[in-house]
Structures are given as C-alpha cells and as structure tokens.
Design an enzyme around this catalytic site. Structure first.
Site, PDB file in Angstrom:
ATOM      1  N   ASP A 216     -57.720  -0.913  12.006  1.00 41.41           N
ATOM      2  CA  ASP A 216     -57.745   0.384  11.294  1.00 41.41           C
ATOM      3  C   ASP A 216     -56.325   0.714  10.831  1.00 41.41           C
ATOM      4  O   ASP A 216     -55.369   0.035  11.190  1.00 41.41           O
ATOM      5  CB  ASP A 216     -58.247   1.481  12.246  1.00 41.41           C
ATOM      6  CG  ASP A 216     -57.418   1.535  13.527  1.00 41.41           C
ATOM      7  OD1 ASP A 216     -57.824   0.876  14.506  1.00 41.41           O
ATOM      8  OD2 ASP A 216     -56.345   2.169  13.530  1.00 41.41           O
ATOM      9  N   ASP A 218     -54.897   3.668  11.618  1.00 41.27           N
ATOM     10  CA  ASP A 218     -54.611   4.870  12.400  1.00 41.27           C
ATOM     11  C   ASP A 218     -54.996   6.091  11.548  1.00 41.27           C
ATOM     12  O   ASP A 218     -56.120   6.112  11.037  1.00 41.27           O
ATOM     13  CB  ASP A 218     -53.147   4.871  12.860  1.00 41.27           C
ATOM     14  CG  ASP A 218     -52.954   5.740  14.094  1.00 41.27           C
ATOM     15  OD1 ASP A 218     -53.830   5.735  14.962  1.00 41.27           O
ATOM     16  OD2 ASP A 218     -51.931   6.435  14.187  1.00 41.27           O
TER      17      ASP A 218
HETATM   18  N1  LIG Z   1     -55.123   3.475  15.869  1.00 40.46           N
HETATM   19  C1  LIG Z   1     -55.054   3.026  17.115  1.00 40.46           C
HETATM   20  N2  LIG Z   1     -54.294   3.660  18.026  1.00 40.46           N
HETATM   21  C2  LIG Z   1     -54.204   3.181  19.307  1.00 40.46           C
HETATM   22  N3  LIG Z   1     -54.866   2.107  19.727  1.00 40.46           N
HETATM   23  C3  LIG Z   1     -55.642   1.459  18.848  1.00 40.46           C
HETATM   24  N4  LIG Z   1     -56.405   0.366  18.988  1.00 40.46           N
HETATM   25  C4  LIG Z   1     -56.981   0.113  17.799  1.00 40.46           C
HETATM   26  N5  LIG Z   1     -56.614   1.029  16.880  1.00 40.46           N
HETATM   27  C5  LIG Z   1     -55.771   1.873  17.528  1.00 40.46           C
END
Ligand SMILES: Nc1ncnc2[nH]cnc12
Ligand SMILES: CSC[C@H]1O[C@H](OP(=O)(O)O)[C@H](O)[C@@H]1O
Length: 302
Positions: A216, A218
């Site tokens: 992703d 974030d």
């Molecule tokens: N955005 C994120 N923040 C923290 N841990 C994660 N693991 C996968 N995506 C994450």
C-alpha cells in the site's frame, strides 16, 4: 526421512506468509526458551537438493500476535539455540515513495524506531549490561546475495535496496501527518515489525536481513486509497508467492556463503559489548541473567 543436522538458515514469515508449504516438511519443534515460547512452531523444511531451513511465523500461523505482542525474544532465542546463523525476515510494508509500487520488494539498510518502548527489546538485563553496535542493523552480505537474484521476480517487480524502514508501534496505521513526517525524514517504507527483531538478532550474533514487500501507499498519497487491512490483504497472496520464489533461488548462495565462513565475523561480537565487571557477574542477580544468556551465548559471561 532425512537425519537430523544443524539448520543454519531461518526464515521468519510475516503477514500473509504463515507457512512455507512448497518445501517438504521434515519436523516441527517448539522449544521453551528462558523468554517463553516462540510465536509458532519452528518447521524444518527441505528443498529438492536436501537443503534445510527453519521457518517461523512471526504473528503465529493464525495471525494471533499483534506487532506489540510478538514474542520476539523467544523467537530469536529459539532460532539461535537450534544453531541458526542467518535469518531472512519477510515483512509486509507500506510504501512512502512513488517509485516503490505495490508488490515491489525492498531491502532496507537502515531503521528509524517509532515503537513506544513497550516491547521487550534486549536479552541483556537483570545484572548483565551490554551495548551492541547497531549502526548497520542489517547484513550487507545477505542484502547483496538477495539483490543478485532480483531478476527471478520478473519484469514487473522491482527490488529496491539501501532503503530506510520506519517501524511504528501500531496496531493502528499512521495518521496522514505522521506519514508525511516520515517521508520528510527520508523513510522509504513503513512497518510494525523491524524492531526489536533486528536488534535481538544482532544481540544473538545472527546475520539478519529483512525483505519488505509493498502492499500500500500508507496514507500520504492523494490519488490512492489510504491503507487498511483490506488493501494490504489484496496484495498479500501474490507477495507470499514471490517471496517463496525468491527464497528458493537464494538458498544455494546462502549455503555457499555459510560454508565459506562468510558470516563468521558475527561470532563473538557480544563478548566485547558487555560492560559489567567480573566481580559483579558473580553476584546472585547477575548469575541468574547469565543462566538465561547461556541459552543463546553459551560460555560468554560465566
Ligand atoms: N502502511 C503500513 N503501515 C505500517 N505497517 C504496514 N504494513 C503494511 N502496510 C503498512
Ligand atoms: C496486516 S497490516 C500490518 C501488519 O503487517 C506487517 O506485518 P509483518 O511485518 O509481520 O509482515 C506490519 O509490520 C504489521 O504488523
């Protein structure tokens, strides 16, 4: 059935990588360590050439340990006790950079610690004090070996190296302000599990490299959906398949490097890190600490 031999290579699987079922299982163990039980059984698996690795699921096979609850000391201690010298640790991460796309792989070489001090983070306490060198939390040699096999991931997946991972406490994901802050600090990817795992591996004198797999962006990127478990899950299956493919490719080189003694430089680093005087080490409190440390570093402090 193969006869028992020392297993020097371990894999820690993170979110989405709970089993290593494409290799043949040989045996399972779950040792009780002075720091409790590991988060899952350690499964010894074997490839077609007879190479064995130890596999451990960081959050448990049913993902029942939150990042703050993972028994990292027991995990690392158990692996060290069975003879592990090298750990490849997989982690699902958010990307803080445009060019690190979903399903890309990342080899961090630095960590920023944003955990909250609530996770037990050292083996050295209760009468034995040691300060490990942590300038380079990951093994440059392991990173190099992994990077040399990047082409097996295919044309659509980039393996980035020399990146910085920020490790947050979780379990909630970050706010938008935090996500922008981490980008301004130079962080490239974000997770909840690089620490204390990397520190404990160093204290146990195990060469350690985390392989991050992006799921992703974030929540900093305006044209992307903010991270949620659903977004993460949508990339986990493909990431797990790619992780297995990469691991099978690097295994022969890892074994060769071990045979050539290339990880020997880790051995003995903790002897010089202990600052507790010889006299104090004889006191009851320190003796108890030494008894526990014997499990991972036998003969070092007695
Ligand atoms: N955005 C994120 N923040 C923290 N841990 C994660 N693991 C996968 N995506 C994450
Ligand atoms: C399920 S999203 C957050 C979760 O995923 C990562 O786990 P791991 O590093 O074990 O793959 C991240 O660190 C969080 O624990």
């Amino acid at each position: 059935m193969s006869k028992t031999k020392a297993v020097k290579i371990a894999v820690i699987g993170g979110s989405g990588l709970y089993k290593f079922d494409h290799l043949t299982p040989i045996r399972e163990i779950c040792p009780e360590t002075p720091w409790g039980y590991p988060s899952s059984n350690i499964v010894i698996v074997e490839d077609s050439r007879g190479s064995q690795i130890a596999f451990l699921s960081r959050h448990g096979v049913g993902h029942q340990y939150s990042p703050s609850e993972v028994p990292s000391r027991a995990n690392i201690a158990a692996l060290k006790h069975i003879g592990v010298e090298v750990i490849i640790a997989f982690s699902a991460v958010g990307s803080l950079r445009e060019e690190i796309k979903h399903q890309d792989f990342v080899l961090p070489d630095q960590i920023i610690d944003r955990t909250k001090g609530i996770r037990p983070f050292t083996f050295f306490e209760g009468g034995i004090v040691a300060h490990t060198t942590f300038a380079d939390p990951f093994s440059p040699l392991l990173s190099e070996i992994v990077y040399s096999h990047r082409h097996c991931l295919g044309e659509n997946i980039t393996l980035h190296r020399n990146k910085t991972v920020v490790c947050i406490e979780g379990p909630a994901f970050s706010t938008r302000a935090e996500s922008h802050l981490y980008r301004s600090w130079g962080c490239d990817v974000i997770n909840m599990s690089a620490l204390p795992e990397a520190k404990l591996a160093k204290e146990a004198e195990i060469a350690y490299q985390m392989i991050c797999m992006s799921t992703d962006y974030d929540c900093w990127k305006q044209d992307e959906e903010s991270v949620s478990v659903e977004v993460v899950i949508s990339n986990l299956k493909q990431n797990a398949d790619n992780a297995k493919k990469l691991l099978v490719e690097i295994l022969p080189d890892l074994e060769k490097a071990l045979e050539e003694g290339k990880f020997e430089e880790m051995k003995g680093i903790m002897k010089g890190s202990c600052i507790t005087s010889k006299e104090v080490r004889n006191e009851v409190r320190s003796q108890e600490a030494i008894r526990k440390l014997e499990y991972i570093l036998p003969g070092y402090f007695s």
